[in-house]
Design an enzyme around this catalytic site. Structure first.
Site, PDB file in Angstrom:
ATOM      1  N   LYS A   1       0.829  -1.217   0.000  1.00 52.57           N
ATOM      2  CA  LYS A   1       0.000   0.000   0.000  1.00 52.57           C
ATOM      3  C   LYS A   1       0.861   1.265   0.000  1.00 52.57           C
ATOM      4  O   LYS A   1       0.787   2.111   0.890  1.00 52.57           O
ATOM      5  CB  LYS A   1      -0.972   0.015   1.185  1.00 52.57           C
ATOM      6  CG  LYS A   1      -1.980  -1.130   1.151  1.00 52.57           C
ATOM      7  CD  LYS A   1      -3.070  -0.971   2.184  1.00 52.57           C
ATOM      8  CE  LYS A   1      -4.074  -2.102   2.185  1.00 52.57           C
ATOM      9  NZ  LYS A   1      -3.528  -3.376   2.700  1.00 52.57           N
TER      10      LYS A   1
HETATM   11  O1  S5P Z   1      -9.634  -2.726   2.113  1.00 51.10           O
HETATM   12  C1  S5P Z   1      -8.815  -3.585   2.392  1.00 51.10           C
HETATM   13  C2  S5P Z   1      -7.644  -3.766   1.638  1.00 51.10           C
HETATM   14  C3  S5P Z   1      -6.769  -4.793   1.961  1.00 51.10           C
HETATM   15  S1  S5P Z   1      -5.459  -5.096   0.891  1.00 51.10           S
HETATM   16  N1  S5P Z   1      -9.025  -4.441   3.425  1.00 51.10           N
HETATM   17  C4  S5P Z   1      -8.153  -5.446   3.777  1.00 51.10           C
HETATM   18  O2  S5P Z   1      -8.441  -6.201   4.718  1.00 51.10           O
HETATM   19  N2  S5P Z   1      -6.984  -5.619   3.072  1.00 51.10           N
HETATM   20  C5  S5P Z   1      -5.984  -6.656   3.435  1.00 51.10           C
HETATM   21  O3  S5P Z   1      -6.583  -7.943   3.273  1.00 51.10           O
HETATM   22  C6  S5P Z   1      -5.488  -6.606   4.881  1.00 51.10           C
HETATM   23  O4  S5P Z   1      -4.288  -5.853   4.964  1.00 51.10           O
HETATM   24  C7  S5P Z   1      -5.254  -8.070   5.226  1.00 51.10           C
HETATM   25  O5  S5P Z   1      -3.950  -8.463   4.865  1.00 51.10           O
HETATM   26  C8  S5P Z   1      -6.238  -8.832   4.332  1.00 51.10           C
HETATM   27  C9  S5P Z   1      -7.497  -9.294   5.031  1.00 51.10           C
HETATM   28  O6  S5P Z   1      -7.210 -10.255   6.011  1.00 51.10           O
HETATM   29  P1  S5P Z   1      -8.342 -10.991   6.869  1.00 51.10           P
HETATM   30  O7  S5P Z   1      -7.579 -11.809   7.853  1.00 51.10           O
HETATM   31  O8  S5P Z   1      -9.203  -9.937   7.503  1.00 51.10           O
HETATM   32  O9  S5P Z   1      -9.126 -11.854   5.895  1.00 51.10           O
END
Ligand code: S5P
Length: 260
Positions: free
Chosen positions: A93
């Site tokens: 990011k």
């Molecule tokens: O809007 C966003 C963008 C990203 S890239 N929301 C997110 O959650 N992410 C990323 O996706 C976040 O940094 C994490 O690595 C992943 C979601 O992880 P989870 O464990 O919540 O599924």
């Protein structure tokens, strides 16, 4: 309508080489699952990828959370990615002036530009960030997913910011792989990829503002092409079992979508 076109057709329309590759990998391996391996040790990441690599189209990393990061990790990560035919997305990011971003991308401990097929970037600083992340590294193609929306509650992205982000990308057809976003109306170009995080089968949020949706919701209603799952798989008792459950659920929604 991009939502009705199968991935193999969209591969033909992609102008960024990484988007083309990713569409083709999804069509070949029959998976639109991107695993977010948010783990903090080299062995835990590599061991997990050995077990789940056949089921994913891409791995998403946050290399700056790895406690024992080293060059050998990158070598092994690339070998696993080649062997199982998946791409590597470093979710850095980037969000600074172009000059700083170009150093963050190429220098320091991680040298992301040397190994990541694609990276994420914010449009906030203006398109200098895209000039810094130019689309080739030693004549190998690279890609960028621009953040047009976020999954977290209270985020400050407005509809105007989102539209301006999509407009910015139009000037960089060789570089832009797609958008990180949550809604199908964000963009129209069928050659670009909608990467959507915030997906889990078990829960609807975490304690720090993350919001989760179901595979049905993000693919059939909201237009996701590649779906990012982190803790839903990584934190499960058996990630090997869970990865197949997610892969099958996500692929079923995609096939339903393209069959009209
Ligand atoms: O809007 C966003 C963008 C990203 S890239 N929301 C997110 O959650 N992410 C990323 O996706 C976040 O940094 C994490 O690595 C992943 C979601 O992880 P989870 O464990 O919540 O599924």
């Amino acid at each position: 309508d991009r939502l009705l076109l199968p991935y193999e057709k969209r591969a033909e329309l992609a102008t960024n080489q990484i988007a083309k590759q990713l569409f083709n990998i999804m069509a070949t391996k029959k998976t639109n699952l991107c695993l977010s391996v948010d783990l903090t040790s080299v062995t835990s990441i590599l061991d997990l990828l050995e077990k789940v690599g056949e089921h994913i189209c891409m791995v998403k990393t946050h290399v700056d959370i790895i406690e024992d990061f080293n060059k050998d990790f990158v070598t092994q990560l690339k070998q696993i990615a080649d062997r199982f035919n998946f791409l590597i997305l470093e979710d850095r990011k980037y969000a600074d002036i172009g000059h700083t971003v170009s150093m963050q991308y190429m220098k320091g401990v991680y040298k992301v530009g040397e190994w990541a097929d694609c990276v994420t970037a914010h449009s906030l600083p203006g398109d200098g960030v895209l000039k810094a992340l130019n689309g080739h590294m030693n004549s190998v193609s690279r890609g960028v997913f621009l953040l047009a929306e976020m999954s977290s509650e209270g985020n400050l992205i407005s509809p105007e910011y989102k539209d301006a982000t999509v407009a910015m990308a139009v000037k960089y057809p060789d570089l832009i792989t797609g958008f990180v976003c949550q809604n199908k109306d964000t963009f129209k170009d069928p050659g670009l990829i909608q990467l959507t995080p915030g997906v889990q089968l078990e829960s609807s949020k975490d304690s720090l503002g993350q919001v989760y949706n179901t595979p049905e919701k993000v693919i059939l209603e909201n237009g996701a092409d590649v779906i990012v799952v982190g803790r839903g798989i990584v934190a499960a008792k058996s990630p090997e079992t869970q990865v197949v459950i997610y892969k099958d659920a996500l692929w079923k929604c995609y096939t339903k979508r393209v069959s009209g």
